[in-house]
Design a protein around this motif. Structure first.
Motif, mmCIF file in Angstrom:
data_model
loop_
_atom_site.group_PDB
_atom_site.id
_atom_site.type_symbol
_atom_site.label_atom_id
_atom_site.label_comp_id
_atom_site.label_asym_id
_atom_site.label_seq_id
_atom_site.Cartn_x
_atom_site.Cartn_y
_atom_site.Cartn_z
ATOM 1 N N LEU A 429 -6.498 88.159 31.761
ATOM 2 C CA LEU A 429 -6.814 88.191 30.205
ATOM 3 C C LEU A 429 -6.010 89.369 29.502
ATOM 4 N N LEU A 430 -6.083 90.429 30.256
ATOM 5 C CA LEU A 430 -5.568 91.547 29.357
ATOM 6 C C LEU A 430 -4.057 91.634 29.258
ATOM 7 N N PHE A 431 -3.263 91.000 30.300
ATOM 8 C CA PHE A 431 -1.920 90.939 30.261
ATOM 9 C C PHE A 431 -1.329 89.509 30.026
ATOM 10 N N GLY A 432 -2.055 88.919 29.308
ATOM 11 C CA GLY A 432 -1.704 87.381 29.038
ATOM 12 C C GLY A 432 -0.543 87.036 28.262
ATOM 13 N N GLU A 433 -0.359 87.896 27.123
ATOM 14 C CA GLU A 433 0.829 87.678 26.725
ATOM 15 C C GLU A 433 2.040 88.230 27.115
ATOM 16 N N GLN A 434 2.104 89.014 28.202
ATOM 17 C CA GLN A 434 3.110 89.799 28.806
ATOM 18 C C GLN A 434 3.543 89.417 30.285
ATOM 19 N N ASP A 435 4.397 88.510 30.577
ATOM 20 C CA ASP A 435 4.434 88.045 32.101
ATOM 21 C C ASP A 435 4.795 89.289 32.700
ATOM 22 N N ASP A 436 5.754 90.195 32.143
ATOM 23 C CA ASP A 436 6.441 91.253 33.123
ATOM 24 C C ASP A 436 5.308 92.323 33.216
ATOM 25 N N ASP A 437 4.681 92.706 32.379
ATOM 26 C CA ASP A 437 3.615 93.552 32.518
ATOM 27 C C ASP A 437 2.233 92.974 33.491
ATOM 28 N N CYS A 565 -12.772 79.736 36.773
ATOM 29 C CA CYS A 565 -11.727 78.978 36.542
ATOM 30 C C CYS A 565 -11.129 79.158 35.138
ATOM 31 N N VAL A 566 -10.071 80.297 35.013
ATOM 32 C CA VAL A 566 -9.990 80.507 33.705
ATOM 33 C C VAL A 566 -8.370 80.092 33.586
ATOM 34 N N GLN A 567 -8.181 79.877 32.466
ATOM 35 C CA GLN A 567 -6.622 79.645 31.963
ATOM 36 C C GLN A 567 -6.544 80.352 30.603
ATOM 37 N N PRO A 568 -6.083 81.675 30.878
ATOM 38 C CA PRO A 568 -5.784 82.836 29.783
ATOM 39 C C PRO A 568 -4.782 82.245 28.870
ATOM 40 N N ILE A 569 -5.221 82.092 27.786
ATOM 41 C CA ILE A 569 -4.228 81.476 26.511
ATOM 42 C C ILE A 569 -3.462 82.716 26.342
ATOM 43 N N GLY A 570 -2.160 82.301 26.472
ATOM 44 C CA GLY A 570 -0.850 82.974 26.186
ATOM 45 C C GLY A 570 -0.496 83.678 27.396
ATOM 46 N N ALA A 571 -0.928 83.485 28.462
ATOM 47 C CA ALA A 571 -0.659 84.190 29.779
ATOM 48 C C ALA A 571 0.560 83.535 30.133
ATOM 49 N N ILE A 572 0.707 82.493 31.030
ATOM 50 C CA ILE A 572 2.013 81.883 31.279
ATOM 51 C C ILE A 572 1.514 80.324 31.209
ATOM 52 N N SER A 573 1.996 79.765 30.244
ATOM 53 C CA SER A 573 1.228 78.817 29.399
ATOM 54 C C SER A 573 1.461 77.312 30.230
ATOM 55 N N PRO A 574 0.743 76.565 30.192
ATOM 56 C CA PRO A 574 0.902 75.064 30.870
ATOM 57 C C PRO A 574 2.226 74.534 30.352
ATOM 58 N N VAL A 575 2.746 73.750 31.584
ATOM 59 C CA VAL A 575 4.071 73.513 31.467
ATOM 60 C C VAL A 575 4.260 71.886 30.641
ATOM 61 N N ALA A 576 5.185 71.802 29.820
ATOM 62 C CA ALA A 576 5.560 70.561 29.131
ATOM 63 C C ALA A 576 6.570 69.966 30.113
ATOM 64 N N ALA A 577 6.613 68.693 30.169
ATOM 65 C CA ALA A 577 7.729 68.144 31.310
ATOM 66 C C ALA A 577 8.874 68.325 30.817
ATOM 67 N N GLY A 578 9.735 69.135 31.582
ATOM 68 C CA GLY A 578 11.157 69.278 31.512
ATOM 69 C C GLY A 578 11.360 70.315 30.731
ATOM 70 N N PHE A 579 10.704 71.301 30.429
ATOM 71 C CA PHE A 579 11.202 72.480 29.540
ATOM 72 C C PHE A 579 10.855 73.742 30.357
ATOM 73 N N HIS A 580 11.944 74.224 31.069
ATOM 74 C CA HIS A 580 11.921 75.246 31.834
ATOM 75 C C HIS A 580 13.194 76.390 31.449
ATOM 76 N N LEU A 581 13.251 77.348 32.451
ATOM 77 C CA LEU A 581 14.285 78.296 32.231
ATOM 78 C C LEU A 581 15.805 77.680 32.475
ATOM 79 N N VAL A 582 15.845 76.936 33.127
ATOM 80 C CA VAL A 582 17.462 76.648 33.590
ATOM 81 C C VAL A 582 17.015 75.080 34.074
ATOM 82 N N GLU A 583 18.072 74.258 33.347
ATOM 83 C CA GLU A 583 18.060 72.751 33.959
ATOM 84 C C GLU A 583 18.496 72.707 35.398
ATOM 85 N N TYR A 584 17.645 72.452 36.350
ATOM 86 C CA TYR A 584 18.060 72.889 37.774
ATOM 87 C C TYR A 584 18.871 71.665 38.275
#
Length: 727
Positions: A429-437, A565-584
């Motif tokens: 919850l505390l580090f939700g928006e900052q994945d590196d932190d 069963c927590v899904q922190p809003i803004g943590a690492i968001s749920p995924v939409a189909a096909g939208f990722h860091l790279v096209e594998y």
């Protein structure tokens, strides 16, 4: 007669403006001006000095003369900056380059323009003072690149001002100018020039910082009282903190090459910086000092402006370990003396400034500060554990005491943890928006847990129970991470490939522990899974902490169970189909890099072999900048309302209110074939899918490093799962 003088003065001013405007326009077009280089140099020099050629100052109205002088000075100084910057970047044609060199030769060798620019450091007009500092910095950097000695006029002036340490425009300009020159050298990886320049300023910088950051707490407090009498002391302090960050970054870049006293100021004066955070009257000064210490303890100083490959040299200077240990000990000593109680946390700010908060909205604390304080303490504990010897119950009590102090600090800042029985969920919850932190915090807490495991002498069941009470159960953190990404393996793949976080090191270390404690993971999954109840996530205007923190409520659950069963809003968001860091499927080949992972079970050791620094084609994409849509509601029954529809997350960060509701268990669609929506099954399936996609990418030679050891661990975990199910 007066009219004639006024007309002559206006004509002269117009000629100066016309000349400078034509020169600037020609440089933008890449052509040479019609005037001779020497004539242009004369106009520039007169403008910098605040004089209009042929004008009688006494006969000219004072206001008009002052306005004309300020404008001409600004234009002239800016033009010098433009000329030198163009020469440095080599963006001019040969003819224009020769023309500019002729101008600079006249200005700096025949007219001594550097002395005139430095005199403007103490100008009352802050715009002129800053433009002069900017122009001088560019000129000094250009001279250094041309293998010329550093400007003696500039060096003498800065050294003199640093020793006097009198707050004012001159000190601000000198500090900013040196910071800018050092920053340019760092970006260009000019290590030899950087070392020589730092050596020339080492003594004066140490004297300057000793004045503003004395070692004794009483002296620091008195210093704050003294400098507070200056109107712009806060700006001076922030400029000094910027300089400290550059100096600290230089120690990482230069590595074992040089080790100067000035490069270690952030660590050696960390106690004074902590006192600044607790005693300063200016909130923005507290915040800047806190962020500096956070970057220092994370070894990420300069990450906002330095080149990543330059900072990650891997070489450490002679006293690096001792300095990091000193910083960690300063933090822990301060926390032990109730430093956290004196840390001020104001309401969250907005891009439009502050706004009035209605009574029913509650407190909205600055979560940048909360995250910085939490990471500073967690990483200091991790460093202390790694460097300090000794085991036993006393050490465990000490570590748990620091964690309890942190939870108490968070409760004080309107984060109501009293109704949430499980502290582990507040990491997400505390580090939700900052994945590196978030990954840094999880890694630090994992090290703390392993230390607890080594020192406490408790059995596995009691150990995990105590870890949950302290908020450092690694199984809980990993499950919360999986839940926050809706068990989507492709986001884990994004993290494995991304260079922005320490996820690779954290993940492999955790998998090694998970292999040895599968029963603990299974038990955590069982406590998390709620077949007849589930938690809904709702926004609460009364609990949103500046859009980033919330008051948690937890009702209707057994206080002895971990039902998060927590899904922190803004943590690492749920995924939409096909939208990722790279096209594998279409990634270009990357050079494979060895990633050797020790198979020895040594929980307390840091996986140093995993210091993988890979280069991926294209600019890095921040995962936390992405917005993902929710998975279909059928596969997230534990996390959402039965009739809820997938919605894109709001732009602003926010955190959920945990709220348990009595509902009938819905019929949940399976994820794949026979696999149910049970937490354990989903976790195992996620890691199995991750192993399959990494294997496929490795086969196609598309993975950026050798993942063989990682794949072995994932395969072993699948065997643990199969054996567990067969019993």
């Amino acid at each position: 007669m007066e009219h004639t003088v006024s007309c002559r003065a206006s004509s002269t001013r117009r000629e100066s403006f016309d000349c400078l405007t034509e020169v600037y326009t020609c440089f933008l077009k890449g052509s040479c001006p019609s005037q001779r280089a020497a004539d242009v140099a004369c106009v520039i020099f007169s403008g910098v000095c605040g004089l209009v050629p042929g004008e009688d100052r006494e006969s000219t109205p004072s206001d008009d003369f002052r306005d004309t002088s300020v404008v001409l000075t600004c234009i002239s100084v800016t033009l010098v900056d433009r000329i030198v910057s163009s020469l440095t970047s080599r963006s001019l044609s040969p003819a224009v380059t020769l023309y500019c060199v002729d101008i600079l030769t006249v200005l700096f060798q025949d007219m001594d323009l550097m002395s005139q620019l430095i005199q403007q450091f103490q100008a009352e007009d802050q715009i002129i003072s800053h433009l002069a500092a900017k122009s001088v910095s560019v000129c000094v950097f250009y001279q250094l690149l041309k293998s010329r000695p550093v400007s003696p006029v500039w060096q003498q002036k800065c050294v003199q001002v640093f020793y006097s340490s009198a707050p004012g425009p001159e000190l601000d300009s000198c500090v900013w100018s040196l910071t800018e020159v050092l920053k340019r050298l760092l970006k260009g990886a000019h290590q030899e020039i950087l070392g020589n320049l730092l050596a020339a300023f080492d003594s004066s910088l140490s004297a300057l910082c000793s004045t503003f950051l004395p070692e004794e707490r009483r002296e620091v407090t008195q210093c704050l009282v003294d400098v507070a009498s200056s109107r712009l002391w806060g700006a001076t302090f922030c400029l000094l903190l910027d300089l400290l960050e550059v100096l600290t970054a230089s120690s990482l870049i230069c590595g074992a090459g040089i080790c100067l006293k000035s490069q270690r100021i952030t660590h050696s004066h960390s106690s004074a910086l902590l006192t600044i955070i607790s005693c300063s009257s200016e909130y923005f000064v507290k915040k800047r000092a806190l962020l500096l210490l956070k970057r220092a303890v994370l070894q990420k100083v300069g990450e906002d402006w330095a080149l990543g490959e330059v900072l990650d040299t891997g070489l450490k200077y002679k006293h690096f370990s001792a300095d990091m240990s000193m910083l960690a000990q300063s933090v822990l000593t301060a926390v032990a003396t109730n430093w956290l109680q004196s840390v001020q946390v104001e309401s969250a700010s907005f891009f439009g400034g502050t706004r009035h908060i209605r009574a029913e909205e509650g407190q909205k604390p600055d979560c940048v500060v909360l995250r910085a304080v939490s990471l500073l303490l967690l990483k200091s504990m991790e460093l202390h554990i790694q460097t300090a010897g000794g085991t036993g119950v006393d050490r465990v009590t000490e570590v748990c005491g620091y964690l309890q102090s942190l939870w108490g600090f968070l409760r004080q800042c309107s984060i109501q943890l009293t109704e949430v029985p499980h502290c582990c969920c507040w990491v997400s919850l505390l580090f939700g928006e900052q994945d590196d932190d978030l990954m840094e915090a999880a890694k630090a807490l994992f090290s703390i847990f392993l230390h607890h495991r080594l020192c406490s002498g408790l059995d596995d069941v009691a150990l995990l129970k105590a870890a949950c009470a302290s908020g450092c159960n690694p199984h809980c953190h990993f499950l919360l991470l999986l839940q926050s990404i809706s068990f989507d393996h492709s986001i884990l793949l994004d993290f494995l490939i991304s260079t922005e976080t320490c996820f690779l090191e954290y993940f492999v270390r955790y998998l090694k522990y998970l292999r040895a404690d599968w029963q603990g993971f299974t038990a955590a999954c069982g406590r998390t899974s709620l077949p007849d109840r589930r938690l809904s996530l709702q926004q609460s205007p009364t609990a949103s902490c500046g859009g980033d923190m919330s008051k948690g409520t937890f009702k209707g659950q057994d206080q002895g169970k971990f039902s998060s069963c927590v899904q922190p809003i803004g943590a690492i968001s749920p995924v939409a189909a096909g939208f990722h860091l790279v096209e594998y499927d279409s990634s270009d080949e990357s050079d494979p890099e060895k990633m050797e992972v020790s198979q020895d079970e040594s929980g307390a050791s840091v996986c140093e072999a995993l210091d993988v620094k890979q280069e991926i084609s294209g600019a890095p994409v921040s995962i936390r900048q992405k917005q993902y849509e929710s998975e279909e509601s059928a596969s997230t029954g534990l996390l959402s309302e039965p009739n809820s529809t997938p919605e894109r997350r709001p732009e602003g960060p926010s955190l959920p209110v945990l709220q348990s509701e009595q509902t009938s268990s819905p019929n949940m669609a399976p994820l794949s074939g026979q696999v149910t929506c049970d937490i354990l099954s989903r976790a195992v399936l996620c890691m199995s899918q991750l192993r399959e996609v990494v294997t496929r990418l490795q086969t196609k030679k598309l993975f950026p490093y050798n993942p063989s050891s990682l794949l072995k661990l994932l395969a072993q975990l699948e065997n643990c799962s199969s054996q567990s199910l067969s019993k």
